[in-house]
Design a protein around this motif. Structure first.
Motif, PDB file in Angstrom:
ATOM      1  N   LYS A   1      83.529  46.158  47.268  1.00 26.70           N
ATOM      2  CA  LYS A   1      82.348  46.438  48.071  1.00 26.70           C
ATOM      3  C   LYS A   1      82.110  47.941  48.200  1.00 26.70           C
ATOM      4  CE  LYS A   1      81.423  43.693  51.596  1.00 26.70           C
ATOM      5  NZ  LYS A   1      81.607  42.937  52.848  1.00 26.70           N
ATOM      6  N   THR A   2      83.176  48.718  48.275  1.00 27.87           N
ATOM      7  CA  THR A   2      83.051  50.169  48.354  1.00 27.87           C
ATOM      8  C   THR A   2      82.470  50.734  47.068  1.00 27.87           C
ATOM      9  OG1 THR A   2      84.922  50.309  49.861  1.00 27.87           O
ATOM     10  CG2 THR A   2      84.321  52.324  48.701  1.00 27.87           C
ATOM     11  N   ILE A   3      82.959  50.260  45.929  1.00 33.75           N
ATOM     12  CA  ILE A   3      82.458  50.743  44.640  1.00 33.75           C
ATOM     13  C   ILE A   3      80.995  50.350  44.466  1.00 33.75           C
ATOM     14  CG2 ILE A   3      82.720  50.601  42.133  1.00 33.75           C
ATOM     15  CD1 ILE A   3      84.907  52.198  43.548  1.00 33.75           C
ATOM     16  N   ILE A   4      80.637  49.138  44.857  1.00 30.75           N
ATOM     17  CA  ILE A   4      79.240  48.704  44.776  1.00 30.75           C
ATOM     18  C   ILE A   4      78.374  49.609  45.635  1.00 30.75           C
ATOM     19  CG2 ILE A   4      77.630  46.872  45.426  1.00 30.75           C
ATOM     20  CD1 ILE A   4      79.777  44.851  44.534  1.00 30.75           C
ATOM     21  N   GLN A   5      78.832  49.921  46.834  1.00 33.95           N
ATOM     22  CA  GLN A   5      78.091  50.804  47.740  1.00 33.95           C
ATOM     23  C   GLN A   5      77.919  52.189  47.117  1.00 33.95           C
ATOM     24  OE1 GLN A   5      76.940  49.809  50.737  1.00 33.95           O
ATOM     25  NE2 GLN A   5      75.997  51.760  51.193  1.00 33.95           N
ATOM     26  N   GLU A   6      78.964  52.704  46.493  1.00 37.08           N
ATOM     27  CA  GLU A   6      78.886  54.006  45.844  1.00 37.08           C
ATOM     28  C   GLU A   6      77.868  54.004  44.718  1.00 37.08           C
ATOM     29  OE1 GLU A   6      82.767  55.021  44.450  1.00 37.08           O
ATOM     30  OE2 GLU A   6      83.494  55.579  46.433  1.00 37.08           O
ATOM     31  N   LYS A   7      77.908  52.954  43.888  1.00 36.65           N
ATOM     32  CA  LYS A   7      77.008  52.901  42.738  1.00 36.65           C
ATOM     33  C   LYS A   7      75.561  52.688  43.150  1.00 36.65           C
ATOM     34  CE  LYS A   7      80.276  51.655  39.228  1.00 36.65           C
ATOM     35  NZ  LYS A   7      80.318  51.223  37.858  1.00 36.65           N
ATOM     36  N   GLU A   8      75.329  51.890  44.177  1.00 43.10           N
ATOM     37  CA  GLU A   8      73.961  51.630  44.617  1.00 43.10           C
ATOM     38  C   GLU A   8      73.413  52.775  45.455  1.00 43.10           C
ATOM     39  OE1 GLU A   8      74.132  47.918  46.666  1.00 43.10           O
ATOM     40  OE2 GLU A   8      73.845  46.747  44.839  1.00 43.10           O
ATOM     41  N   GLY A   9      74.261  53.321  46.323  1.00 41.52           N
ATOM     42  CA  GLY A   9      73.799  54.329  47.258  1.00 41.52           C
ATOM     43  C   GLY A   9      73.765  55.733  46.694  1.00 41.52           C
ATOM     44  N   GLY A  10      74.689  56.045  45.857  1.00 39.45           N
ATOM     45  CA  GLY A  10      74.741  57.393  45.309  1.00 39.45           C
ATOM     46  C   GLY A  10      75.052  58.430  46.370  1.00 39.45           C
ATOM     47  N   ASP A  11      74.098  59.321  46.641  1.00 35.21           N
ATOM     48  CA  ASP A  11      74.292  60.419  47.584  1.00 35.21           C
ATOM     49  C   ASP A  11      74.389  59.926  49.019  1.00 35.21           C
ATOM     50  OD1 ASP A  11      74.302  62.295  45.592  1.00 35.21           O
ATOM     51  OD2 ASP A  11      72.137  62.603  45.686  1.00 35.21           O
TER      52      ASP A  11
ATOM     53  N   MET B   1      94.225  45.132  41.821  1.00 32.97           N
ATOM     54  CA  MET B   1      93.176  45.756  41.074  1.00 32.97           C
ATOM     55  C   MET B   1      93.177  47.252  41.373  1.00 32.97           C
ATOM     56  SD  MET B   1      89.496  43.975  40.910  1.00 32.97           S
ATOM     57  CE  MET B   1      89.975  42.273  40.811  1.00 32.97           C
ATOM     58  N   LYS B   2      93.095  48.047  40.349  1.00 31.99           N
ATOM     59  CA  LYS B   2      93.101  49.487  40.523  1.00 31.99           C
ATOM     60  C   LYS B   2      91.672  49.995  40.667  1.00 31.99           C
ATOM     61  CE  LYS B   2      97.469  50.413  38.639  1.00 31.99           C
ATOM     62  NZ  LYS B   2      98.387  51.421  38.959  1.00 31.99           N
ATOM     63  N   ILE B   3      91.516  51.029  41.448  1.00 30.90           N
ATOM     64  CA  ILE B   3      90.200  51.587  41.721  1.00 30.90           C
ATOM     65  C   ILE B   3      89.578  52.177  40.454  1.00 30.90           C
ATOM     66  CG2 ILE B   3      90.886  53.897  42.430  1.00 30.90           C
ATOM     67  CD1 ILE B   3      88.449  51.860  44.411  1.00 30.90           C
ATOM     68  N   THR B   4      90.400  52.727  39.558  1.00 32.59           N
ATOM     69  CA  THR B   4      89.871  53.299  38.328  1.00 32.59           C
ATOM     70  C   THR B   4      89.288  52.211  37.430  1.00 32.59           C
ATOM     71  OG1 THR B   4      92.085  53.225  37.363  1.00 32.59           O
ATOM     72  CG2 THR B   4      91.380  55.307  38.330  1.00 32.59           C
ATOM     73  N   GLU B   5      89.913  51.049  37.419  1.00 35.93           N
ATOM     74  CA  GLU B   5      89.386  49.929  36.636  1.00 35.93           C
ATOM     75  C   GLU B   5      88.049  49.472  37.193  1.00 35.93           C
ATOM     76  OE1 GLU B   5      92.322  46.877  36.851  1.00 35.93           O
ATOM     77  OE2 GLU B   5      93.848  48.057  35.829  1.00 35.93           O
ATOM     78  N   LEU B   6      87.940  49.469  38.510  1.00 40.95           N
ATOM     79  CA  LEU B   6      86.699  49.012  39.145  1.00 40.95           C
ATOM     80  C   LEU B   6      85.556  49.979  38.892  1.00 40.95           C
ATOM     81  CD1 LEU B   6      88.050  47.746  42.569  1.00 40.95           C
ATOM     82  CD2 LEU B   6      87.322  46.372  40.625  1.00 40.95           C
ATOM     83  N   ARG B   7      85.844  51.266  38.883  1.00 42.94           N
ATOM     84  CA  ARG B   7      84.789  52.262  38.671  1.00 42.94           C
ATOM     85  C   ARG B   7      84.186  52.162  37.270  1.00 42.94           C
ATOM     86  NH1 ARG B   7      84.798  56.024  42.983  1.00 42.94           N
ATOM     87  NH2 ARG B   7      86.782  56.045  44.063  1.00 42.94           N
ATOM     88  N   GLU B   8      84.943  51.648  36.315  1.00 38.59           N
ATOM     89  CA  GLU B   8      84.460  51.516  34.944  1.00 38.59           C
ATOM     90  C   GLU B   8      83.544  50.304  34.755  1.00 38.59           C
ATOM     91  OE1 GLU B   8      88.018  51.371  32.657  1.00 38.59           O
ATOM     92  OE2 GLU B   8      88.506  53.481  32.996  1.00 38.59           O
TER      93      GLU B   8
ATOM     94  N   THR C   1      80.466  47.510  35.410  1.00 43.03           N
ATOM     95  CA  THR C   1      79.053  47.566  35.777  1.00 43.03           C
ATOM     96  C   THR C   1      78.837  46.826  37.085  1.00 43.03           C
ATOM     97  OG1 THR C   1      78.524  45.539  34.590  1.00 43.03           O
ATOM     98  CG2 THR C   1      78.380  47.605  33.341  1.00 43.03           C
ATOM     99  N   LEU C   2      77.649  46.987  37.662  1.00 46.03           N
ATOM    100  CA  LEU C   2      77.346  46.315  38.920  1.00 46.03           C
ATOM    101  C   LEU C   2      77.403  44.803  38.784  1.00 46.03           C
ATOM    102  CD1 LEU C   2      74.476  48.422  40.518  1.00 46.03           C
ATOM    103  CD2 LEU C   2      76.768  48.043  41.401  1.00 46.03           C
ATOM    104  N   SER C   3      76.928  44.274  37.669  1.00 45.84           N
ATOM    105  CA  SER C   3      76.959  42.815  37.491  1.00 45.84           C
ATOM    106  C   SER C   3      78.397  42.305  37.380  1.00 45.84           C
ATOM    107  CB  SER C   3      76.137  42.403  36.275  1.00 45.84           C
ATOM    108  OG  SER C   3      76.678  42.963  35.095  1.00 45.84           O
ATOM    109  N   ASP C   4      79.255  43.077  36.705  1.00 42.29           N
ATOM    110  CA  ASP C   4      80.668  42.691  36.621  1.00 42.29           C
ATOM    111  C   ASP C   4      81.329  42.740  37.993  1.00 42.29           C
ATOM    112  OD1 ASP C   4      80.510  42.318  33.892  1.00 42.29           O
ATOM    113  OD2 ASP C   4      81.269  44.322  33.408  1.00 42.29           O
ATOM    114  N   LEU C   5      80.970  43.754  38.787  1.00 42.74           N
ATOM    115  CA  LEU C   5      81.531  43.868  40.130  1.00 42.74           C
ATOM    116  C   LEU C   5      81.079  42.710  41.004  1.00 42.74           C
ATOM    117  CD1 LEU C   5      81.128  47.696  40.718  1.00 42.74           C
ATOM    118  CD2 LEU C   5      83.271  46.450  40.436  1.00 42.74           C
ATOM    119  N   ASP C   6      79.810  42.306  40.862  1.00 37.73           N
ATOM    120  CA  ASP C   6      79.312  41.167  41.636  1.00 37.73           C
ATOM    121  C   ASP C   6      80.055  39.887  41.268  1.00 37.73           C
ATOM    122  OD1 ASP C   6      77.475  42.593  43.142  1.00 37.73           O
ATOM    123  OD2 ASP C   6      75.849  42.273  41.699  1.00 37.73           O
ATOM    124  N   LYS C   7      80.314  39.711  39.977  1.00 37.27           N
ATOM    125  CA  LYS C   7      81.053  38.530  39.531  1.00 37.27           C
ATOM    126  C   LYS C   7      82.483  38.544  40.077  1.00 37.27           C
ATOM    127  CE  LYS C   7      78.430  38.001  35.272  1.00 37.27           C
ATOM    128  NZ  LYS C   7      78.459  38.161  33.817  1.00 37.27           N
TER     129      LYS C   7
END
Length: 70
Positions: free
Chosen positions: A54-64, A1-8, A10-16
């Motif tokens: 998990k890193t992408i989820i953390q980025e999206k939830e945590g932000g700054d 899985m590529k990181i660019t694909e994961l960044r695109e 949504t959080l619900s898709d990432l959880d799934k």
């Protein structure tokens, strides 16, 4: 899985995706213990994909907060 694909995604898709990969990881561990797993590198690949998600989820939830902890 590529990181660019994961960044695109949504959080619900990432959880799934995370849930799916954890099920795959469980299956691979089970196969390893019963000596049915032929390619043990799959375990490492799945672990890294889980960490990426998990890193992408953390980025999206945590932000700054994520950037400040670096």
């Amino acid at each position: 899985m590529k990181i660019t694909e994961l960044r695109e995604k949504t959080l619900s898709d990432l959880d799934k995706s995370l849930l799916s990969l954890r099920k795959v990881q469980f299956g691979l561990r089970f196969q390893l213990k019963t000596q049915q797993l032929t390619d043990t590198s799959q375990i490492k690949k799945v672990r890294k994909d889980i960490a990426r998600i998990k890193t992408i989820i953390q980025e999206k939830e945590g932000g700054d907060e994520f950037r400040q902890s670096k």
